[in-house]
Motif scaffolding. Structure first.
Motif, PDB file in Angstrom:
ATOM      1  N   TYR A 182      -9.386  -8.322 -11.915  1.00  0.00           N
ATOM      2  CA  TYR A 182     -10.754  -7.505 -11.082  1.00  0.00           C
ATOM      3  C   TYR A 182     -11.170  -8.508 -10.239  1.00  0.00           C
ATOM      4  CZ  TYR A 182      -9.168  -3.097 -13.246  1.00  0.00           C
ATOM      5  OH  TYR A 182      -8.571  -2.091 -13.726  1.00  0.00           O
ATOM      6  N   MET A 208      -0.423   3.680 -25.424  1.00  0.00           N
ATOM      7  CA  MET A 208      -1.271   4.061 -24.417  1.00  0.00           C
ATOM      8  C   MET A 208      -0.984   5.331 -23.599  1.00  0.00           C
ATOM      9  SD  MET A 208      -3.727   3.222 -21.996  1.00  0.00           S
ATOM     10  CE  MET A 208      -4.294   4.069 -20.479  1.00  0.00           C
ATOM     11  N   GLU A 226     -13.323   3.227  -2.776  1.00  0.00           N
ATOM     12  CA  GLU A 226     -13.863   3.282  -4.205  1.00  0.00           C
ATOM     13  C   GLU A 226     -13.932   2.024  -4.938  1.00  0.00           C
ATOM     14  OE1 GLU A 226     -12.123   5.677  -8.446  1.00  0.00           O
ATOM     15  OE2 GLU A 226     -10.892   5.624  -6.308  1.00  0.00           O
ATOM     16  N   PHE A 235      -2.395  -1.574 -11.653  1.00  0.00           N
ATOM     17  CA  PHE A 235      -2.981  -2.655 -11.885  1.00  0.00           C
ATOM     18  C   PHE A 235      -2.800  -3.585 -12.885  1.00  0.00           C
ATOM     19  CE2 PHE A 235      -6.547  -1.095  -8.660  1.00  0.00           C
ATOM     20  CZ  PHE A 235      -5.604  -1.341  -7.505  1.00  0.00           C
ATOM     21  N   LYS A 268      -3.764   4.244 -10.580  1.00  0.00           N
ATOM     22  CA  LYS A 268      -4.000   2.975  -9.725  1.00  0.00           C
ATOM     23  C   LYS A 268      -4.107   1.724 -10.886  1.00  0.00           C
ATOM     24  CE  LYS A 268      -4.926   3.423  -4.764  1.00  0.00           C
ATOM     25  NZ  LYS A 268      -5.608   4.807  -4.518  1.00  0.00           N
ATOM     26  N   HIS A 269      -5.182   2.029 -11.766  1.00  0.00           N
ATOM     27  CA  HIS A 269      -5.698   1.142 -12.725  1.00  0.00           C
ATOM     28  C   HIS A 269      -4.268   0.838 -13.766  1.00  0.00           C
ATOM     29  CE1 HIS A 269      -9.782   0.556 -11.756  1.00  0.00           C
ATOM     30  NE2 HIS A 269      -9.940   1.713 -11.366  1.00  0.00           N
ATOM     31  N   LEU A 285       1.991  -1.800 -26.377  1.00  0.00           N
ATOM     32  CA  LEU A 285       0.834  -1.557 -25.686  1.00  0.00           C
ATOM     33  C   LEU A 285       0.995  -0.238 -24.829  1.00  0.00           C
ATOM     34  CD1 LEU A 285      -2.100  -2.681 -24.958  1.00  0.00           C
ATOM     35  CD2 LEU A 285      -1.018  -3.807 -22.839  1.00  0.00           C
ATOM     36  N   PRO A 338     -13.359  -0.414  -7.679  1.00  0.00           N
ATOM     37  CA  PRO A 338     -12.752  -0.703  -8.672  1.00  0.00           C
ATOM     38  C   PRO A 338     -13.404  -0.821 -10.243  1.00  0.00           C
ATOM     39  CG  PRO A 338     -12.487  -2.413  -7.211  1.00  0.00           C
ATOM     40  CD  PRO A 338     -13.430  -1.546  -6.680  1.00  0.00           C
ATOM     41  N   LEU A 350       2.742   1.706  -3.230  1.00  0.00           N
ATOM     42  CA  LEU A 350       1.909   2.056  -4.278  1.00  0.00           C
ATOM     43  C   LEU A 350       1.722   3.679  -4.439  1.00  0.00           C
ATOM     44  CD1 LEU A 350      -0.010   1.483  -6.755  1.00  0.00           C
ATOM     45  CD2 LEU A 350      -1.799   0.794  -5.409  1.00  0.00           C
ATOM     46  N   MET A 407      -7.407   0.391  -3.349  1.00  0.00           N
ATOM     47  CA  MET A 407      -8.616   1.328  -3.600  1.00  0.00           C
ATOM     48  C   MET A 407      -9.417   2.041  -2.605  1.00  0.00           C
ATOM     49  SD  MET A 407      -9.477   0.556  -7.504  1.00  0.00           S
ATOM     50  CE  MET A 407     -10.046   2.255  -7.660  1.00  0.00           C
ATOM     51  N   THR A 459     -10.160   2.921 -22.942  1.00  0.00           N
ATOM     52  CA  THR A 459      -8.892   3.906 -23.245  1.00  0.00           C
ATOM     53  C   THR A 459      -7.951   3.252 -23.712  1.00  0.00           C
ATOM     54  OG1 THR A 459     -10.120   5.543 -21.897  1.00  0.00           O
ATOM     55  CG2 THR A 459      -7.651   5.895 -22.684  1.00  0.00           C
ATOM     56  N   LEU A 460      -7.339   2.184 -23.159  1.00  0.00           N
ATOM     57  CA  LEU A 460      -6.344   1.286 -23.193  1.00  0.00           C
ATOM     58  C   LEU A 460      -6.194   0.614 -24.708  1.00  0.00           C
ATOM     59  CD1 LEU A 460      -3.700   0.180 -22.060  1.00  0.00           C
ATOM     60  CD2 LEU A 460      -5.095  -1.925 -21.444  1.00  0.00           C
ATOM     61  N   ARG A 479       0.755  -1.354   0.027  1.00  0.00           N
ATOM     62  CA  ARG A 479      -0.113   0.082   0.034  1.00  0.00           C
ATOM     63  C   ARG A 479       0.804   1.236  -0.060  1.00  0.00           C
ATOM     64  NH1 ARG A 479      -4.992   2.083   1.717  1.00  0.00           N
ATOM     65  NH2 ARG A 479      -5.881   0.089   2.921  1.00  0.00           N
ATOM     66  N   ALA A 509     -14.249   2.632 -12.120  1.00  0.00           N
ATOM     67  CA  ALA A 509     -13.152   3.408 -13.411  1.00  0.00           C
ATOM     68  C   ALA A 509     -12.789   2.395 -14.349  1.00  0.00           C
ATOM     69  CB  ALA A 509     -12.039   4.149 -12.478  1.00  0.00           C
ATOM     70  N   ALA A 510     -12.838   0.910 -14.103  1.00  0.00           N
ATOM     71  CA  ALA A 510     -12.102   0.259 -14.731  1.00  0.00           C
ATOM     72  C   ALA A 510     -12.718   0.253 -16.411  1.00  0.00           C
ATOM     73  CB  ALA A 510     -12.268  -1.373 -14.240  1.00  0.00           C
ATOM     74  N   PHE A 512     -11.135   2.884 -18.167  1.00  0.00           N
ATOM     75  CA  PHE A 512      -9.645   2.464 -18.370  1.00  0.00           C
ATOM     76  C   PHE A 512      -9.484   1.742 -19.609  1.00  0.00           C
ATOM     77  CE2 PHE A 512      -5.969   0.322 -17.567  1.00  0.00           C
ATOM     78  CZ  PHE A 512      -4.800   1.190 -17.263  1.00  0.00           C
ATOM     79  N   THR A 528      -4.517   9.281 -17.139  1.00  0.00           N
ATOM     80  CA  THR A 528      -5.257   8.160 -16.933  1.00  0.00           C
ATOM     81  C   THR A 528      -5.303   7.895 -15.539  1.00  0.00           C
ATOM     82  OG1 THR A 528      -5.604   5.700 -17.777  1.00  0.00           O
ATOM     83  CG2 THR A 528      -3.189   6.475 -17.041  1.00  0.00           C
ATOM     84  N   HIS A 529      -6.230   6.816 -15.069  1.00  0.00           N
ATOM     85  CA  HIS A 529      -6.018   6.410 -13.866  1.00  0.00           C
ATOM     86  C   HIS A 529      -4.966   5.793 -13.312  1.00  0.00           C
ATOM     87  CE1 HIS A 529      -7.552   5.218  -9.889  1.00  0.00           C
ATOM     88  NE2 HIS A 529      -8.814   5.491  -9.926  1.00  0.00           N
TER      89      HIS A 529
END
Lengths: 204, 204
Positions: free
Chosen positions: B168, A199, B182, A159, A155-156, A195, B184, A133, B179, B194-195, A130, B187-188, B191, A152-153
């Motif tokens: 996830y 991105m 929030e 992940f 945390k995601h 990728l 997950p 990150l 997180m 977009t990716l 934690r 926003a996934a 995200f 972009t997010h």
DNA sequence: CGTGACTTTGACCAGTTGGTCAAATCCAAC
DNA sequence: GTTGGATTTGACCAACTGGTCAAAGTCACG
């Protein structure tokens, strides 16, 4: 009794052998699926002898975890806030992928535990991971705010890097079954670089 | 004796209850970590009664697998070769993500097995999944050759979708721990859209 | 009802598992 | 080489596990 102050030559050797064997067995069968006998066999020691060095199966697992977690998080620690943003992230992805190639057992050990709710690991993760990150998230956010990489997010984004790289270790049998004779790690580095380059490269 | 020709009302109800309980327990603890007693408890039946409906723990697991695999692969089947390439792939990603949200236990059941080498699942995977992947791989290759999406390694592209979406569900505890409050799944979707949009939209 | 098939269960079993223990063996330092 | 601590092990145990079985209970249907 076991003297923990100054480990003897034999203690060092056997402790290492046991942890190596424990990694092999735990990563292949999960905590509950692994038996002390299996580990003893793998380590070339008798079961009571194992339990002379570690008081219980649980203690073996815990010791193994705390020894591995640091190494496991190293690639993320190396992300350098003062480096070139895109290259730092791409290098991190490659380091993580290399970990999956070189230490698949470690990856599966963590995967096994987390899939089952991480009953014996959540404490360690919810401090070390934690904190780390949070630190790197701030770095990413700085880069995004400065327009060095696409918004972009964060945390995601992290992940996604974990998911993509560890997939090659954790789902190794499936990946190899579907790829036939081709080595997944031949094309993976380039695929992941492309990728994340697409991105993250700013539109400018 | 159990009559398999024409299941009675009671047979239908109990079989369903057992499979639901088995999913709950197997997905949380893996095959070896699960006990028949646990499943019986969860299903509200006695252990001998369970074994009246399924001859063994192994049979329960196998029955559960063959019931789930089809559903699990449905999102991939729906990829339409005659649809708009980019939108087809993006829709597939969203369907897979929705599966992780709605059926996390199923995802973890598969994850548990595959991480441990898929000893009881490799046969099923190496027919159904292999065939389906081969079919869709051809579709992707067609799209790439036609310049509808960026050139990339089709197998790794599929692996990446599986890894990202299933992460996830499989690593749910870790993701949620990191997180906080929030969700997950808020926003996934964006995200991932977009990716893959940035990854696949042709440079033109 | 009664009857035969379907369903349920308590008691039980053999094999496995994590762990203990006293006795035996080994090793290093004097 | 003696000695005291370190190491190893065979025998053992209680709890758990998957699975069996005969007997009891329940249900559908004529």
């Amino acid at each position: 009794m076991l003297n923990e102050r100054s480990p003897t030559r034999i203690q060092k050797k056997n402790r290492a052998a046991i942890l190596e064997a424990a990694l092999e067995v735990f990563s292949a069968h999960g905590f509950r699926g692994a038996t002390v006998d299996q580990i003893a066999n793998q380590a070339g020691l008798s079961k009571p002898n194992l339990l002379y060095y570690f008081p219980s199966k649980d203690a073996m697992f815990t010791a193994l975890l705390s020894e591995l977690l640091d190494t496991w998080l190293d690639p993320m620690r190396e992300i350098d806030a003062s480096g070139d943003p895109l290259e730092e992230i791409l290098a991190y992805v490659q380091r993580k992928l290399q970990m999956s190639r070189d230490y698949p057992r470690e990856s599966r050990l963590f995967a096994n535990e987390i899939v089952q709710g991480a009953p014996r690991m959540l404490d360690a993760l919810s401090t070390d991971l934690r904190d780390l990150l949070q630190e790197k998230e701030a770095v990413l956010q700085g880069w995004m705010a400065a327009g060095k990489i696409n918004q972009t997010h964060p945390k995601h984004l992290m992940f996604s890097i974990w998911a993509l790289t560890q997939h090659y270790a954790d789902f190794d049998v499936q990946v190899r079954m579907l790829m036939g004779p081709e080595d997944p790690f031949d094309a993976a580095p380039e695929f992941l670089e492309t990728l994340y380059r697409r991105m993250l490269t700013p539109k400018s």
